[in-house]
Design a protein around this motif. Structure first.
Motif, short mmCIF file in Angstrom:
data_model
loop_
_atom_site.label_atom_id
_atom_site.label_comp_id
_atom_site.label_asym_id
_atom_site.label_seq_id
_atom_site.Cartn_x
_atom_site.Cartn_y
_atom_site.Cartn_z
N GLN A 73 62.74 -68.36 100.46
CA GLN A 73 63.76 -67.78 99.58
C GLN A 73 63.32 -67.90 98.12
O GLN A 73 62.78 -68.92 97.71
N THR A 74 63.56 -66.87 97.34
CA THR A 74 63.25 -66.89 95.91
C THR A 74 64.31 -67.71 95.18
O THR A 74 65.51 -67.49 95.35
N ILE A 75 63.83 -68.67 94.37
CA ILE A 75 64.70 -69.59 93.64
C ILE A 75 64.30 -69.59 92.17
O ILE A 75 63.12 -69.54 91.84
N SER A 76 65.30 -69.66 91.27
CA SER A 76 65.04 -69.84 89.84
C SER A 76 65.36 -71.28 89.47
O SER A 76 66.39 -71.82 89.89
N GLY A 77 64.48 -71.88 88.70
CA GLY A 77 64.67 -73.27 88.30
C GLY A 77 64.01 -73.52 86.95
O GLY A 77 63.59 -72.57 86.28
N PRO A 78 63.88 -74.78 86.57
CA PRO A 78 63.32 -75.13 85.26
C PRO A 78 61.89 -74.64 85.05
O PRO A 78 61.47 -74.43 83.92
N TYR A 79 61.14 -74.45 86.13
CA TYR A 79 59.75 -74.03 86.00
C TYR A 79 59.53 -72.59 86.45
O TYR A 79 58.45 -72.23 86.91
N GLY A 80 60.57 -71.76 86.33
CA GLY A 80 60.44 -70.34 86.61
C GLY A 80 61.13 -69.90 87.88
O GLY A 80 61.93 -70.63 88.47
N THR A 81 60.82 -68.69 88.29
CA THR A 81 61.38 -68.09 89.50
C THR A 81 60.23 -67.91 90.49
O THR A 81 59.19 -67.35 90.14
N THR A 82 60.43 -68.40 91.70
CA THR A 82 59.36 -68.35 92.70
C THR A 82 59.93 -68.33 94.11
O THR A 82 61.06 -68.77 94.33
N ASN A 83 59.12 -67.86 95.04
CA ASN A 83 59.48 -67.93 96.45
C ASN A 83 58.63 -69.00 97.17
O ASN A 83 58.65 -69.10 98.38
N ILE A 84 57.88 -69.78 96.40
CA ILE A 84 57.04 -70.83 96.98
C ILE A 84 57.88 -72.08 97.24
O ILE A 84 58.62 -72.53 96.37
N TRP A 85 57.75 -72.61 98.44
CA TRP A 85 58.41 -73.86 98.83
C TRP A 85 57.35 -74.89 99.18
O TRP A 85 56.35 -74.57 99.83
N ASP A 86 57.56 -76.11 98.71
CA ASP A 86 56.60 -77.20 98.90
C ASP A 86 57.01 -78.08 100.08
O ASP A 86 58.16 -78.52 100.14
N ASN A 87 56.07 -78.32 100.97
CA ASN A 87 56.31 -79.27 102.07
C ASN A 87 55.93 -80.65 101.55
O ASN A 87 54.77 -80.89 101.19
N ILE A 88 56.91 -81.54 101.47
CA ILE A 88 56.69 -82.88 100.91
C ILE A 88 56.75 -83.97 101.97
O ILE A 88 56.69 -85.16 101.66
N GLY A 89 56.90 -83.57 103.20
CA GLY A 89 56.96 -84.52 104.31
C GLY A 89 57.21 -83.75 105.60
O GLY A 89 57.32 -82.52 105.59
N ASP A 90 57.33 -84.47 106.68
CA ASP A 90 57.52 -83.86 107.98
C ASP A 90 58.86 -83.12 108.03
O ASP A 90 59.91 -83.74 108.14
N GLY A 91 58.81 -81.79 107.89
CA GLY A 91 60.04 -80.98 107.92
C GLY A 91 60.85 -81.05 106.65
O GLY A 91 62.03 -80.69 106.64
N ASP A 92 60.27 -81.50 105.54
CA ASP A 92 60.96 -81.63 104.25
C ASP A 92 60.41 -80.62 103.26
O ASP A 92 59.22 -80.63 102.95
N TYR A 93 61.29 -79.75 102.73
CA TYR A 93 60.89 -78.70 101.80
C TYR A 93 61.73 -78.72 100.54
O TYR A 93 62.94 -78.96 100.58
#
Length: 112
Positions: A73-93
């Motif tokens: 999903q495309t999200i807007s936040g403090p560092y811009g608008t992106t559709n990139i999601w980061d996997n930070i753990g087992d099943g954690d995005y």
């Protein structure tokens, strides 16, 4: 991708590989941590969209590893608008829009 347990596997004289604690330490040392936007308590989700359930909340000032990245999903936040999601753990995005990576695109390999 995280290392919960290291098991030593011995090889034979025919050139089999040997996994050791030193190998696991080298892999762990290669993981880079990135800062979450200041003043943000960030929802960690079970998939790359706000439609996935919240599995936990990161505290302000959190630093996270990025094991892989995936489009979502495309999200807007403090560092811009992106559709990139980061996997930070087992099943954690988390949305990359809330993580300071120093880049507008992918900084890790694609999940999957």
């Amino acid at each position: 991708m995280s290392i919960d347990r290291v098991e030593e596997i011995t090889g034979d004289s025919e050139g089999e590989s040997t996994a050791t604690a030193a190998t696991a330490a080298a892999v762990t040392a290669a993981v880079r941590y990135y800062s979450v936007a200041p003043g943000v308590r960030l929802n960690v989700r079970s998939g790359p969209s706000t439609s996935y359930s919240i599995v936990r909340v990161l505290s302000e000032g959190a630093k996270v590893p990025i094991f892989c990245q995936t489009p979502g999903q495309t999200i807007s936040g403090p560092y811009g608008t992106t559709n990139i999601w980061d996997n930070i753990g087992d099943g954690d995005y988390i949305s990359d829009a809330y993580v300071y990576t120093g880049a507008d695109g992918y900084v890790a390999g694609r999940c999957g």
